[in-house]
Motif scaffolding. Structure first.
Motif, mmCIF file in Angstrom:
data_model
loop_
_atom_site.group_PDB
_atom_site.id
_atom_site.type_symbol
_atom_site.label_atom_id
_atom_site.label_comp_id
_atom_site.label_asym_id
_atom_site.label_seq_id
_atom_site.Cartn_x
_atom_site.Cartn_y
_atom_site.Cartn_z
ATOM 1 N N MET A 180 16.206 5.780 -22.765
ATOM 2 C CA MET A 180 16.273 6.563 -23.994
ATOM 3 C C MET A 180 17.365 7.620 -23.872
ATOM 4 N N ASN A 181 18.031 7.941 -24.981
ATOM 5 C CA ASN A 181 19.020 9.019 -24.987
ATOM 6 C C ASN A 181 18.313 10.366 -25.117
ATOM 7 N N VAL A 182 18.508 11.201 -24.111
ATOM 8 C CA VAL A 182 17.851 12.503 -24.072
ATOM 9 C C VAL A 182 18.898 13.584 -23.881
ATOM 10 N N THR A 183 18.785 14.657 -24.661
ATOM 11 C CA THR A 183 19.691 15.794 -24.508
ATOM 12 C C THR A 183 18.896 17.030 -24.131
ATOM 13 N N VAL A 184 19.367 17.733 -23.105
ATOM 14 C CA VAL A 184 18.756 18.981 -22.669
ATOM 15 C C VAL A 184 19.661 20.125 -23.110
ATOM 16 N N LEU A 185 19.116 21.016 -23.922
ATOM 17 C CA LEU A 185 19.864 22.176 -24.397
ATOM 18 C C LEU A 185 19.617 23.333 -23.438
ATOM 19 N N GLY A 186 20.638 23.661 -22.652
ATOM 20 C CA GLY A 186 20.506 24.723 -21.666
ATOM 21 C C GLY A 186 20.749 24.226 -20.265
ATOM 22 N N ALA A 187 21.644 24.904 -19.549
ATOM 23 C CA ALA A 187 22.011 24.478 -18.194
ATOM 24 C C ALA A 187 21.517 25.453 -17.140
ATOM 25 N N GLY A 188 20.442 26.201 -17.477
ATOM 26 C CA GLY A 188 19.810 27.060 -16.482
ATOM 27 C C GLY A 188 18.948 26.243 -15.545
ATOM 28 N N GLY A 189 18.191 26.918 -14.697
ATOM 29 C CA GLY A 189 17.407 26.233 -13.686
ATOM 30 C C GLY A 189 16.435 25.216 -14.242
ATOM 31 N N TRP A 190 15.642 25.586 -15.248
ATOM 32 C CA TRP A 190 14.635 24.689 -15.785
ATOM 33 C C TRP A 190 15.282 23.529 -16.532
ATOM 34 N N GLY A 191 16.307 23.827 -17.305
ATOM 35 C CA GLY A 191 17.012 22.762 -18.001
ATOM 36 C C GLY A 191 17.603 21.745 -17.040
ATOM 37 N N LEU A 192 18.220 22.225 -15.963
ATOM 38 C CA LEU A 192 18.803 21.326 -14.979
ATOM 39 C C LEU A 192 17.738 20.509 -14.255
ATOM 40 N N LYS B 123 26.170 27.015 -9.702
ATOM 41 C CA LYS B 123 26.113 27.924 -8.559
ATOM 42 C C LYS B 123 25.434 29.244 -8.898
ATOM 43 N N ARG B 124 25.393 29.593 -10.191
ATOM 44 C CA ARG B 124 24.792 30.861 -10.604
ATOM 45 C C ARG B 124 23.270 30.846 -10.439
ATOM 46 N N CYS B 125 22.630 29.787 -10.887
ATOM 47 C CA CYS B 125 21.167 29.804 -10.894
ATOM 48 C C CYS B 125 20.527 28.675 -10.092
ATOM 49 N N PHE B 126 21.330 27.684 -9.653
ATOM 50 C CA PHE B 126 20.758 26.555 -8.927
ATOM 51 C C PHE B 126 21.713 26.074 -7.842
ATOM 52 N N PRO B 127 22.135 26.965 -6.958
ATOM 53 C CA PRO B 127 23.105 26.562 -5.935
ATOM 54 C C PRO B 127 22.543 25.508 -4.992
ATOM 55 N N GLY B 128 23.383 24.539 -4.666
ATOM 56 C CA GLY B 128 22.986 23.509 -3.712
ATOM 57 C C GLY B 128 22.337 22.296 -4.327
ATOM 58 N N VAL B 129 22.003 22.354 -5.606
ATOM 59 C CA VAL B 129 21.381 21.213 -6.280
ATOM 60 C C VAL B 129 22.466 20.454 -7.042
ATOM 61 N N LYS B 130 22.801 19.267 -6.594
ATOM 62 C CA LYS B 130 23.888 18.486 -7.174
ATOM 63 C C LYS B 130 23.449 17.757 -8.445
ATOM 64 N N ALA C 226 11.137 25.427 -11.489
ATOM 65 C CA ALA C 226 12.271 24.505 -11.493
ATOM 66 C C ALA C 226 12.727 24.153 -10.082
ATOM 67 N N GLU C 227 12.693 25.141 -9.198
ATOM 68 C CA GLU C 227 13.179 24.931 -7.842
ATOM 69 C C GLU C 227 12.415 23.813 -7.132
ATOM 70 N N GLU C 228 11.137 23.675 -7.423
ATOM 71 C CA GLU C 228 10.325 22.652 -6.775
ATOM 72 C C GLU C 228 10.446 21.298 -7.470
ATOM 73 N N VAL C 229 10.506 21.323 -8.804
ATOM 74 C CA VAL C 229 10.664 20.066 -9.549
ATOM 75 C C VAL C 229 11.976 19.395 -9.153
ATOM 76 N N ALA C 230 13.042 20.182 -9.026
ATOM 77 C CA ALA C 230 14.345 19.627 -8.671
ATOM 78 C C ALA C 230 14.343 19.000 -7.283
ATOM 79 N N ARG C 231 13.406 19.424 -6.457
ATOM 80 C CA ARG C 231 13.318 18.885 -5.090
ATOM 81 C C ARG C 231 12.168 17.886 -4.946
ATOM 82 N N HIS C 232 11.689 17.375 -6.070
ATOM 83 C CA HIS C 232 10.690 16.296 -6.117
ATOM 84 C C HIS C 232 9.361 16.690 -5.477
ATOM 85 N N MET C 233 9.003 17.974 -5.521
ATOM 86 C CA MET C 233 7.690 18.397 -5.043
ATOM 87 C C MET C 233 6.655 18.101 -6.123
#
Length: 328
Positions: free
Chosen positions: A1-13, A46-53, A136-143
């Protein structure tokens, strides 16, 4: 499905990464052109989610019309103060059958409305709310994480449930959108108080008492506004309260620590360097408690500490010295 996330902060990413893992075609819309260019250059924020590619297959743009051209699901992951303006901006570009998913937590200060109500005033599409204990920090790391989705249209919520569910992200369905949203908004106030307790060096007994009486306050106001008590006893209530009051990731908890240590409100906001949603939520909840005739002593204490320069230590003493009563 085509999904758009509005916002590139931690939770959006974090949600964009999750949706990409689930093999959706994901676009991220950035508000700031400069931030977009930096993300494209480094494939990370790098501002809010450094190290997460950010995988190369996730498309990144600052053009709203381009971002929404084919989107069937649109995730609103902007700061709370930008929810209404974002809804206004997307209205002209949304596909007729697109579902809008709001993940911002809070209440609109001027109107005291829940964000699903705010968005629904600006667009005709179905609005689904996603909430629960989900840093967000944990979701991004698959916890492993569990959340709830809710909507006035349960079929739309079921679609979102399927699209977001992953081996590390369990999504429950909840019919009570009022309780889901209020639980997510009001827990930030109690998290400010939890941080203040930490800042003053108080112990586990104090934190346990605060969280227990905090959920009682949240439940009283929420039920008065039409929520179901079971929702507040679940992930959107107690679950979100626990994680926000105890986690080192919590910006609201950190803000409470700084306030208790003597920093001004402006200094606190500057030091946290992120939006502290509990601050406007405290003002809104204080006004709602008066409007609904609901007793909320912890919220009132935080309100006085934030906006009337009251001493946090003295406010805690006042709470402890209130007249004795039955637990309810």
């Amino acid at each position: 499905m085509n999904v758009t996330v509005l916002g590139a902060g931690g939770w959006g990413l974090a949600l964009a990464l999750l949706l990409n893992d689930n093999r959706n075609d994901v676009t991220i819309w950035c508000f700031d052109e400069k931030e977009k260019e930096e993300i494209l250059l480094h494939r990370e924020n790098k501002r809010c989610f450094p190290g997460v590619k950010i995988p190369i297959e996730i498309y990144i743009t600052s053009d709203m019309s381009e971002a929404l051209a084919e989107a069937k699901i649109v995730v609103v992951a902007v700061p709370s103060f930008a929810v209404r303006s974002t809804a206004q901006n997307i209205a002209a570009y949304l596909l007729e059958d697109a579902v809008v998913v709001n993940v911002a937590k809070g209440l609109e200060p001027d109107t005291l409305r829940r964000f699903s109500e705010v968005i629904a005033e600006e667009i005709a599409n179905d609005v689904v709310v996603l909430s629960g204990p989900s840093h967000a920090e944990e979701v991004a790391r698959h916890m492993p994480t569990a959340v709830v989705v809710s909507s006035t249209n349960l079929e739309a919520a079921r679609v979102v449930q399927v699209v977001f569910t992953a081996p590390y992200f369990r999504v429950y369905l909840n019919e009570d959108i009022v309780g889901v949203e209020l639980g997510g908004a009001l827990k930030n106030i109690i998290a400010l108080a939890a941080g203040a307790i930490e800042g003053l060096g108080y112990g586990d007994n104090t934190k346990a008492a605060l969280m227990t009486r905090g959920i009682a306050e949240i439940s009283r106001l929420s039920v008065a506004m039409g929520a179901q008590i079971n929702t507040l006893n679940g992930l959107a209530g107690i679950g979100d309260l626990i994680v926000t009051c105890t986690s080192g990731h919590s910006r609201n908890r950190r803000a409470g620590e700084l306030i208790a240590q003597g920093f001004s409100l402006d200094e606190t906001i500057k030091k946290v360097n992120m939006v502290v949603e509990g601050i406007p939520a405290t003002k809104a909840a204080y006004q709602l408690s008066k409007k609904c005739g609901v007793e909320m002593p912890i919220t009132e204490a935080i309100y006085r500490s934030l906006f009337e320069d009251a001493s946090v230590r003295k406010e805690i003493k006042k709470l402890m010295c209130r007249d004795s009563k039955m637990e309810e």
